[in-house]
Scaffold this active site. Structure first.
Site, PDB file in Angstrom:
ATOM      1  N   HIS A  50       0.806  -1.220   0.000  1.00  0.00           N
ATOM      2  CA  HIS A  50       0.000   0.000   0.000  1.00  0.00           C
ATOM      3  C   HIS A  50       0.846   1.282   0.000  1.00  0.00           C
ATOM      4  O   HIS A  50       0.870   2.038  -0.969  1.00  0.00           O
ATOM      5  CB  HIS A  50      -0.934   0.006   1.216  1.00  0.00           C
ATOM      6  CG  HIS A  50      -1.797  -1.206   1.325  1.00  0.00           C
ATOM      7  ND1 HIS A  50      -2.827  -1.464   0.440  1.00  0.00           N
ATOM      8  CD2 HIS A  50      -1.797  -2.236   2.219  1.00  0.00           C
ATOM      9  CE1 HIS A  50      -3.423  -2.601   0.779  1.00  0.00           C
ATOM     10  NE2 HIS A  50      -2.812  -3.081   1.851  1.00  0.00           N
ATOM     11  N   ASP A  51       1.502   1.568   1.119  1.00  0.00           N
ATOM     12  CA  ASP A  51       2.103   2.885   1.338  1.00  0.00           C
ATOM     13  C   ASP A  51       3.205   3.266   0.349  1.00  0.00           C
ATOM     14  O   ASP A  51       3.321   4.452  -0.007  1.00  0.00           O
ATOM     15  CB  ASP A  51       2.642   2.977   2.767  1.00  0.00           C
ATOM     16  CG  ASP A  51       1.514   2.947   3.793  1.00  0.00           C
ATOM     17  OD1 ASP A  51       0.371   3.271   3.430  1.00  0.00           O
ATOM     18  OD2 ASP A  51       1.785   2.589   4.954  1.00  0.00           O
TER      19      ASP A  51
END
Length: 311
Positions: A241-242
């Protein structure tokens, strides 16, 4: 062009750690001014220690880490040890940080930095938005010092902590509403994008083959991370994700999106924290965010592996 002034607000967390490493490995593109931490994936004491551990691993102890809010604005804290492990960095055995932690609170740091900067600063938010929301509540004038906010959070479709909500916005939906409603230049990097960026066996092997402490730590964390998501969301491999936020700032051409009207649910129970994005904005509800929809996973992992090889 000179490096882009950048502050990363995060809750490390394995994927936060990989995002930090990608930012540390890109000094030509980023003037990384500071890192602020918030409770999220694990409690604040661990997210703060983990950010500092990653700084030591990358030999970037020149970037200060400021501890922020230990809980959401209204709700009790929800954490994600089942995804990230008890320490938040399952799979990497990193030493305790040795440099003293700055005494200044993350919110005070954000207010001071954003109200005194001569060059607007980009904010990469990788966790619950509590720190930024409190800073905006205390000092709305910080908006003048913000170039843009690129947020990992939300989803056009289903969530990953509840059927409706993505984790970061579910943890503190009231903070998310403050940020989304603040009129800031905002880009949303949601689950619809990050679920396209998965750590296949070949991509994991490429990190292992770097044969460096950073490569081994990254591969060790990613070997453990996200296995539950494969079954929960019917994915071929764990999502990352990040780091998509940092990859977008480095190479926006690897993504596509469009302006939408973005809102977050704060009143309901079944849909608390859900983002509602209207791709057909109206005069009453105009576009207030760029919402990303696609990502070029091969290019993102190539970028990640190439950059981490420099640390």
């Amino acid at each position: 062009m000179p490096p882009r002034p950048l502050i990363i607000d995060c809750d490390p967390g394995v994927d936060d750690a990989i995002a930090l490493l990608l930012a540390f490995a890109s000094p030509d593109e980023f003037d990384l001014l500071g890192i602020t931490t918030v409770a999220g994936n694990v409690p604040l004491a661990l997210t703060t220690a983990n950010a500092r551990r990653i700084g030591h691993l990358a030999q970037r102890t020149d970037v200060p880490v400021y501890a922020g809010c230990p809980r959401p604005l209204v709700r009790s804290l929800t954490t994600a040890e089942d995804i990230h492990g008890a320490t938040g960095l399952q799979g990497a055995d990193l030493p305790e940080p040795t440099l003293p932690l700055p005494a200044q609170h993350a919110v005070a740091y954000l207010i001071e930095r954003l109200t005194t900067t001569k060059t607007p600063i980009t904010l990469a938010t990788l966790g619950p938005l509590t720190n930024l929301a409190v800073a905006l509540i205390q000092c709305p004038d910080i908006a003048q010092g913000i170039d843009e906010v690129v947020m990992m959070g939300g989803a056009l479709g289903g969530g990953n902590i509840t059927p409706a909500a993505e984790f970061n916005l579910y943890v503190d939906p009231h903070a998310a509403k403050v940020v989304i409603d603040a009129g800031l230049p905002l880009t949303m990097v949601g689950l619809d994008v990050t679920h396209q960026v998965v750590t296949t066996a070949d991509r994991l092997a490429a990190l292992e083959q770097l044969r460096t402490p950073v490569g081994q730590a990254a591969a060790g964390m990613l070997r453990y991370y996200g296995q539950i998501d494969i079954e929960r969301h019917n994915l071929v491999a764990p999502p990352l994700h990040d780091p998509c936020v940092i990859a977008y700032l480095l190479c926006p051409e690897l993504f596509s999106g469009r302006p939408m009207h973005l809102a977050v649910e704060t009143e309901g129970t079944l849909c608390l924290g859900r983002t509602v994005a209207n791709p057909c904005p109206t005069a009453a509800a105009p576009a207030n965010a760029i919402v990303l929809e696609t990502a070029h996973a091969v290019g993102i992992y190539s970028l990640l592996t190439e950059r981490l090889g420099k640390l």
